[in-house]
Design a protein around this motif. Structure first.
Motif: not given
Length: 462
Positions: A86-108
Motif C-alpha cells: 500500500v504505502l510503497w506503491p502509493v508514495f511512489h505514485n504507482r496506484l496501479d500496483l497498490a493492493h488496498f486489502d482491508a486486512g492489511f491496516i489491522g496488522g500495521y
C-alpha cells in the motif's frame, strides 16, 4: 546530554562496515549518548498475531540494540501488506500496483502498537526519540496514547506523494493525523514539503504558519526538508581501498575499447530500469557511432521477489536486454551486461569510478544516494558524467548533473549521447560543483540538522 533513541523497522550494528553510512552516522549520536536502537529483529515466528513479541537486547559498544520478533500473520500484514503493498506503491505514485486489502491496516496498527508497548518501559524521561520511515508512521500516536511525553521526531526516507495521490489511500486521513503526534517531521525534499503543505491546507483544512509549523486536527507539528546525504570521506576511502581499485582496474582492462555506462539499483519498479534500457537501445539506434563502443552494465539486485510486480519487472528486463544484445551485439561486443545479484559494497566505488556515465533514472525516488556515491567515486582529473532523473529527490541538490525525464525515451537517449560526448573541461567543472554540494549536505549534516531542529521545536505536548 539527552539519550538518543532510534526506532526503525530494521536495526543495524553501527560498528559493522556493512551497516552503511546511515547506520554509522546514527551510531555516532547513539554512542555519544549511550543510546538505544529499537526495531524488528528480522525473525518471523510461525503462529497468530505477535501479542507480546519476545524482546532481545545486545550491546554494540555504548549502544543498546533492542529488537522484537514478529509473527507470520503480523509480518505479512504489516510489512508485506500495508507497508510494501500500500504505502510503497502509493508514495511512489504507482496506484496501479497498490493492493488496498482491508486486512492489511489491522496488522500495521497492531505492530505499531506492539512497538510502542515494548519500547515504552525502555524509555527515560529526557530521551529524544527519532522514528524512521513509512513502516512506523503511527508510532508516535501510539506512544502518546500510552502517556509518552518525550520529544519525538520522524523522518520519511521515501517521497511523500501529492495530495490527490495520498487521498487514494482509504485511511489517508488517519495516516496524516498520526503524523501530527510528532514534534518534527523531516522530508527528503522541498517538493515533498510542498505536498505536505497542500494536503494540510486543502485536505485537512489546516493552516501553514511561520517557521514551517502546521496546525490541523487540533494539533501542531513542524515539517521541514532535510535532504539525506552520504559519508563522502568514507566512500572516498572505499574508492581507494584494495577491493574497489581491483574492480576498477579489472573493468578498465576488460572494457579497454568501450565507454562504460552503469546503473546500480535494487530491482524495483520505482527505479525505471526498463525505461533506461529502452533509452540505451534508442541511443544505439539513433547514434550508431556508439555501437561496439558503449556498453551498459546494469546491476539490479534482488528484492521482494515473492511479490508479483517484481517478478514481472524481472521478466521484462531480461527480455529487453536479450533483445538488444540479439539485435545489436557482435561476437566481441555485448551492448548490455545485466546482473541480477548483489554486488559487494566494497566493489561498488570501483564500478562507479570505471564508468564514463552514471545512470540514476528512477521514475520516483525519495533521494537516491547512488547518485551521490557516483560523484564521490570519480577521479577529479577525469570524472564521469551523472545522468539523473528529475523525479529523484537528489535532483533538487545536484543541479550540475544532466537531468532527464525517464518517461521520455528519446530525450533520455539524447542526454546519454551528450554525456558520452562531453568535453573534459565541462566534466571537471560539473564534477567540482557536484562534489561541493554533496560535501556541504553530507549524512553528518543531515543528522545534526535534524536533531538540532528537533531540539528547538516547541513540543506538541507542552
Amino acid at each position: 546530554m539527552s539519550r538518543l533513541v532510534v526506532i526503525s523497522n530494521r536495526v543495524a550494528d553501527p560498528r559493522k562496515p556493512a551497516a552503511g553510512g546511515l547506520a554509522v552516522a546514527l551510531g555516532e549520536s547513539l554512542q555519544q549518548s549511550g543510546g538505544l536502537w529499537f526495531g524488528w529483529s528480522g525473525t518471523v515466528v510461525e503462529g497468530g498475531p505477535s501479542g507480546e513479541g519476545e524482546l532481545h537486547r545486545q550491546q554494540a559498544g555504548k549502544v543498546t540494540l533492542a529488537t522484537i520478533d514478529l509473527s507470520r500473520e503480523d509480518h505479512d500484514s504489516y510489512y508485506l501488506g500495508y507497508s510494501n503493498d500500500v504505502l510503497w506503491p502509493v508514495f511512489h505514485n504507482r496506484l496501479d500496483l497498490a493492493h488496498f486489502d482491508a486486512g492489511f491496516i489491522g496488522g500495521y496498527r497492531r505492530v505499531n502498537q506492539l512497538f510502542a508497548r515494548k519500547l515504552l518501559p525502555l524509555l527515560k524521561p529526557d530521551d529524544v526519540i527519532w522514528v524512521h520511515d513509512y513502516h512506523l508512521i503511527p508510532l508516535a500516536a501510539e506512544l502518546r496514547a500510552m502517556g509518552c511525553r518525550q520529544r519525538i521526531g520522524f523522518f520519511l526516507h521515501i517521497p511523500l506523494p501529492p495530495q490527490i495521490i495520498m487521498a487514494a489511500i482509504p485511511q489517508h486521513e488517519w495516516l496524516v493525523r498520526s503524523l501530527f503526534a510528532y514534534d518534527l517531521i523531516g522530508l527528503q525534499s522541498h517538493q515533498d514539503r510542498e505536498h505536505f503543505d497542500r494536503y494540510v491546507v486543502d485536505e485537512a483544512h489546516g493552516t501553514a504558519q511561520a517557521g514551517d509549523m502546521y496546525q490541523a486536527y487540533g494539533q501542531s507539528v513542524r515539517c521541514s526538508a532535510f535532504p539525506i546525504g552520504i559519508d563522502v570521506d568514507e566512500f572516498m576511502e572505499l574508492t581507494h581501498a584494495k577491493e574497489a581499485q581491483e574492480m576498477c582496474q579489472t573493468m578498465r582492462r576488460e572494457y579497454s575499447q568501450r565507454r562504460l555506462m552503469i546503473g546500480i539499483d535494487r530491482l524495483d519498479y520505482s527505479k525505471g530500469i526498463p525505461h533506461r534500457v529502452r533509452a540505451f537501445r534508442e541511443l544505439l539506434a539513433h547514434y550508431p557511432e556508439n555501437r561496439r563502443s558503449a556498453t551498459l552494465i546494469q546491476i539490479a539486485s534482488p528484492t521482494r521477489e515473492t511479490v508479483d510486480a517484481y517478478g514481472d519487472i524481472r521478466r521484462e528486463l531480461e527480455s529487453l536486454c536479450g533483445a538488444i544484445n540479439g539485435d545489436y551485439g557482435e561476437l566481441d561486443w555485448m551492448p548490455v551486461r545485466y546482473i541480477h545479484r548483489m554486488v559487494a559494497r566494497k566493489r561498488v566505488p570501483g564500478l562507479c569510478r570505471a564508468a564514463a556515465v552514471g545512470l540514476v533514472t528512477p521514475l520516483r525516488d525519495g533521494m537516491n544516494l547512488v547518485a551521490k556515491e557516483y560523484v564521490a567515486a570519480q577521479d577529479p582529473a577525469d570524472p564521469g558524467v551523472l545522468v539523473l532523473s528529475r523525479f529523484a529527490g537528489a535532483a533538487e541538490q545536484l543541479k550540475e548533473a544532466l537531468l532527464v525525464n525517464p518517461y521520455d525515451t528519446h530525450g533520455t537517449a539524447e542526454v546519454m549521447q551528450q554525456a558520452l560526448q562531453m568535453p573534459l573541461e565541462e566534466r571537471r567543472h560539473r564534477h567540482q560543483k557536484l562534489l561541493q554540494r554533496i560535501r556541504e549536505h553530507d549524512v553528518h549534516w543531515w543528522r545534526s540538522a535534524f536533531l538540532a531542529a528537533l531540539a528547538e521545536t516547541v513540543q506538541v505536548t507542552d
